[in-house]
Design a protein around this motif. Sequence first.
Motif, PDB file in Angstrom:
ATOM      1  N   ILE A   4      16.961  16.739  42.249  1.00  0.00           N
ATOM      2  CA  ILE A   4      17.316  17.899  43.078  1.00  0.00           C
ATOM      3  C   ILE A   4      16.116  18.811  43.273  1.00  0.00           C
ATOM      4  CG2 ILE A   4      18.661  20.040  43.106  1.00  0.00           C
ATOM      5  CD1 ILE A   4      20.945  18.503  41.814  1.00  0.00           C
ATOM      6  N   VAL A   5      15.451  19.169  42.179  1.00  0.00           N
ATOM      7  CA  VAL A   5      14.291  20.055  42.263  1.00  0.00           C
ATOM      8  C   VAL A   5      13.187  19.405  43.091  1.00  0.00           C
ATOM      9  CG1 VAL A   5      12.488  21.231  40.946  1.00  0.00           C
ATOM     10  CG2 VAL A   5      14.830  21.178  40.077  1.00  0.00           C
ATOM     11  N   SER A   6      12.942  18.109  42.832  1.00  0.00           N
ATOM     12  CA  SER A   6      11.896  17.398  43.557  1.00  0.00           C
ATOM     13  C   SER A   6      12.201  17.345  45.051  1.00  0.00           C
ATOM     14  CB  SER A   6      11.753  15.979  42.999  1.00  0.00           C
ATOM     15  OG  SER A   6      10.779  15.255  43.717  1.00  0.00           O
ATOM     16  N   ASN A   7      13.459  17.054  45.398  1.00  0.00           N
ATOM     17  CA  ASN A   7      13.833  16.952  46.805  1.00  0.00           C
ATOM     18  C   ASN A   7      13.730  18.297  47.519  1.00  0.00           C
ATOM     19  OD1 ASN A   7      14.333  14.214  46.755  1.00  0.00           O
ATOM     20  ND2 ASN A   7      16.481  14.447  46.249  1.00  0.00           N
ATOM     21  N   VAL A   8      14.105  19.368  46.830  1.00  0.00           N
ATOM     22  CA  VAL A   8      14.010  20.701  47.438  1.00  0.00           C
ATOM     23  C   VAL A   8      12.556  21.038  47.745  1.00  0.00           C
ATOM     24  CG1 VAL A   8      14.284  23.169  46.993  1.00  0.00           C
ATOM     25  CG2 VAL A   8      16.142  21.601  46.447  1.00  0.00           C
ATOM     26  N   ILE A   9      11.666  20.772  46.784  1.00  0.00           N
ATOM     27  CA  ILE A   9      10.244  21.079  46.985  1.00  0.00           C
ATOM     28  C   ILE A   9       9.648  20.184  48.075  1.00  0.00           C
ATOM     29  CG2 ILE A   9       7.970  21.022  45.892  1.00  0.00           C
ATOM     30  CD1 ILE A   9       9.294  21.850  43.298  1.00  0.00           C
ATOM     31  N   ILE A  10       9.982  18.893  48.039  1.00  0.00           N
ATOM     32  CA  ILE A  10       9.477  17.973  49.066  1.00  0.00           C
ATOM     33  C   ILE A  10       9.982  18.380  50.451  1.00  0.00           C
ATOM     34  CG2 ILE A  10       9.671  15.614  49.937  1.00  0.00           C
ATOM     35  CD1 ILE A  10       9.522  14.651  47.067  1.00  0.00           C
ATOM     36  N   LEU A  11      11.265  18.760  50.517  1.00  0.00           N
ATOM     37  CA  LEU A  11      11.842  19.190  51.788  1.00  0.00           C
ATOM     38  C   LEU A  11      11.108  20.409  52.345  1.00  0.00           C
ATOM     39  CD1 LEU A  11      14.179  18.848  53.852  1.00  0.00           C
ATOM     40  CD2 LEU A  11      15.474  20.461  52.469  1.00  0.00           C
ATOM     41  N   ALA A  12      10.890  21.404  51.482  1.00  0.00           N
ATOM     42  CA  ALA A  12      10.242  22.646  51.926  1.00  0.00           C
ATOM     43  C   ALA A  12       8.800  22.391  52.376  1.00  0.00           C
ATOM     44  CB  ALA A  12      10.271  23.677  50.803  1.00  0.00           C
ATOM     45  N   THR A  13       8.038  21.661  51.564  1.00  0.00           N
ATOM     46  CA  THR A  13       6.635  21.423  51.916  1.00  0.00           C
ATOM     47  C   THR A  13       6.486  20.528  53.136  1.00  0.00           C
ATOM     48  OG1 THR A  13       6.589  19.597  50.296  1.00  0.00           O
ATOM     49  CG2 THR A  13       5.826  21.753  49.550  1.00  0.00           C
ATOM     50  N   THR A  14       7.359  19.525  53.257  1.00  0.00           N
ATOM     51  CA  THR A  14       7.258  18.604  54.387  1.00  0.00           C
ATOM     52  C   THR A  14       7.664  19.273  55.688  1.00  0.00           C
ATOM     53  OG1 THR A  14       7.771  16.751  52.915  1.00  0.00           O
ATOM     54  CG2 THR A  14       7.962  16.354  55.272  1.00  0.00           C
ATOM     55  N   VAL A  15       8.758  20.055  55.642  1.00  0.00           N
ATOM     56  CA  VAL A  15       9.186  20.767  56.855  1.00  0.00           C
ATOM     57  C   VAL A  15       8.098  21.746  57.311  1.00  0.00           C
ATOM     58  CG1 VAL A  15      10.806  22.493  57.741  1.00  0.00           C
ATOM     59  CG2 VAL A  15      11.660  20.527  56.456  1.00  0.00           C
ATOM     60  N   GLY A  16       7.501  22.465  56.359  1.00  0.00           N
ATOM     61  CA  GLY A  16       6.420  23.379  56.715  1.00  0.00           C
ATOM     62  C   GLY A  16       5.249  22.645  57.349  1.00  0.00           C
ATOM     63  N   THR A  17       4.917  21.461  56.836  1.00  0.00           N
ATOM     64  CA  THR A  17       3.774  20.707  57.363  1.00  0.00           C
ATOM     65  C   THR A  17       4.052  20.157  58.756  1.00  0.00           C
ATOM     66  OG1 THR A  17       3.174  20.069  55.104  1.00  0.00           O
ATOM     67  CG2 THR A  17       2.190  18.808  56.898  1.00  0.00           C
ATOM     68  N   ILE A  18       5.256  19.620  58.982  1.00  0.00           N
ATOM     69  CA  ILE A  18       5.528  19.046  60.304  1.00  0.00           C
ATOM     70  C   ILE A  18       5.631  20.132  61.371  1.00  0.00           C
ATOM     71  CG2 ILE A  18       6.653  17.012  59.337  1.00  0.00           C
ATOM     72  CD1 ILE A  18       9.348  18.185  60.045  1.00  0.00           C
ATOM     73  N   PHE A  19       6.091  21.331  61.006  1.00  0.00           N
ATOM     74  CA  PHE A  19       6.088  22.428  61.974  1.00  0.00           C
ATOM     75  C   PHE A  19       4.660  22.864  62.279  1.00  0.00           C
ATOM     76  CE2 PHE A  19      10.643  22.970  61.374  1.00  0.00           C
ATOM     77  CZ  PHE A  19      11.047  23.459  62.618  1.00  0.00           C
ATOM     78  N   TRP A  20       3.787  22.742  61.296  1.00  0.00           N
ATOM     79  CA  TRP A  20       2.380  23.061  61.512  1.00  0.00           C
ATOM     80  C   TRP A  20       1.729  22.036  62.436  1.00  0.00           C
ATOM     81  CZ3 TRP A  20      -1.854  20.192  59.248  1.00  0.00           C
ATOM     82  CH2 TRP A  20      -3.105  20.739  59.530  1.00  0.00           C
ATOM     83  N   LEU A  21       2.124  20.754  62.290  1.00  0.00           N
ATOM     84  CA  LEU A  21       1.569  19.710  63.134  1.00  0.00           C
ATOM     85  C   LEU A  21       2.054  19.826  64.575  1.00  0.00           C
ATOM     86  CD1 LEU A  21       1.725  16.487  60.905  1.00  0.00           C
ATOM     87  CD2 LEU A  21      -0.317  17.692  61.678  1.00  0.00           C
ATOM     88  N   SER A  22       3.383  19.958  64.742  1.00  0.00           N
ATOM     89  CA  SER A  22       3.962  20.038  66.093  1.00  0.00           C
ATOM     90  C   SER A  22       5.376  20.582  65.999  1.00  0.00           C
ATOM     91  CB  SER A  22       3.972  18.657  66.750  1.00  0.00           C
ATOM     92  OG  SER A  22       4.692  18.681  67.970  1.00  0.00           O
ATOM     93  N   TRP A  23       5.587  21.799  66.451  1.00  0.00           N
ATOM     94  CA  TRP A  23       6.921  22.392  66.323  1.00  0.00           C
ATOM     95  C   TRP A  23       7.965  21.715  67.219  1.00  0.00           C
ATOM     96  CZ3 TRP A  23       9.292  24.526  70.509  1.00  0.00           C
ATOM     97  CH2 TRP A  23       8.481  24.953  71.569  1.00  0.00           C
ATOM     98  N   PRO A  24       7.628  21.202  68.432  1.00  0.00           N
ATOM     99  CA  PRO A  24       8.677  20.505  69.217  1.00  0.00           C
ATOM    100  C   PRO A  24       9.185  19.247  68.505  1.00  0.00           C
ATOM    101  CG  PRO A  24       6.844  21.120  70.635  1.00  0.00           C
ATOM    102  CD  PRO A  24       6.380  21.308  69.231  1.00  0.00           C
ATOM    103  N   LEU A  25       8.261  18.445  67.967  1.00  0.00           N
ATOM    104  CA  LEU A  25       8.679  17.241  67.257  1.00  0.00           C
ATOM    105  C   LEU A  25       9.409  17.600  65.961  1.00  0.00           C
ATOM    106  CD1 LEU A  25       5.579  14.868  67.614  1.00  0.00           C
ATOM    107  CD2 LEU A  25       7.690  14.882  68.952  1.00  0.00           C
TER     108      LEU A  25
END
Length: 317
Positions: free
Chosen positions: A166-187
Amino acid sequence: MDHSGPGGMHNHFGGRRDRDDSQSTAPITGAMIRRVLHYFLPYKARATVILLCILASAIIGLVPPLLIRTIIDSAILGGNLSFLSWLALGMILASLVTGFIGVAQNYLSNLIGQGVMYDMRNHLYSHLQSLHLGFFINVRTSETITRLNNDVAGIQNVVTGTLVSIVSNVIILATTVGTIFWLSWPLAIVSVLILPLFIIPTRRVGRIRQDLTRNIQEQRADLTHILQETLSVGGYILMKIFGQERVEREKFRGKNWEIMRLQIRHALVGRWYFMIIGLFGTLGPALVYWMGGWLVLRDSMTIGTVVAFVAYLSRLY
């Protein structure tokens, strides 16, 4: 001895009342959670280290897709072989460091899980010794033993598996979502909109598996009860005297069959769910390749960014 049915010999042996299977399992409350968390307090230092390991692993896991993007856009398209070699080496090192962190995290989580099990067993055994005789008259010994062994053993799965996951998934979710929005917010918006398609069926399957697990535990307790009453010295003698071998054998087979049936259901439930999840896991990258390809053709995005984005999707989903 009661010859009216299979249950007669049990009543004669133990004199205990049968468990009321109609009673529902006690709901999980805040007080119950606080009691369980109390067992983790002596291990808070190790838990903090595990949290740091999870955080470090999640951050390092963001590096390889970015390296892939640089390999495609700069090293390969730029014809820089030396730069390509260093980037490839960086991907290997990132995987190596993540592996070492994972080993340390697994070691610490198992230490905590085993420690909590040790403390909980000692506490429960002392508590059982302090109970009044009436408790042991009205509750079957097999059920008490099964709960002491199996339920406490489940704590290790919670510590080493569920909580860490649970803890790992929450952290991975937060960091990954932040990174993909940084790469391209439409995608990123398209990718995040697919997430509820994963969550809704997961909750449904989880409830079904929870009910099946509870039923399996109850049936195992019944099976242990049969074994204790028919294979003990006194039970064996009574079974032979009154010729109940066939009755008890059929009872054992019936209970054993029920456990097998529940285990098969537990193993197979969610097979359709995983098939649907696989479909959703393909839908996301397909949309990204379609939209990303369109942006690449318009010179609004690089090929490396699209490939890196799909790599992050597999991590996200």
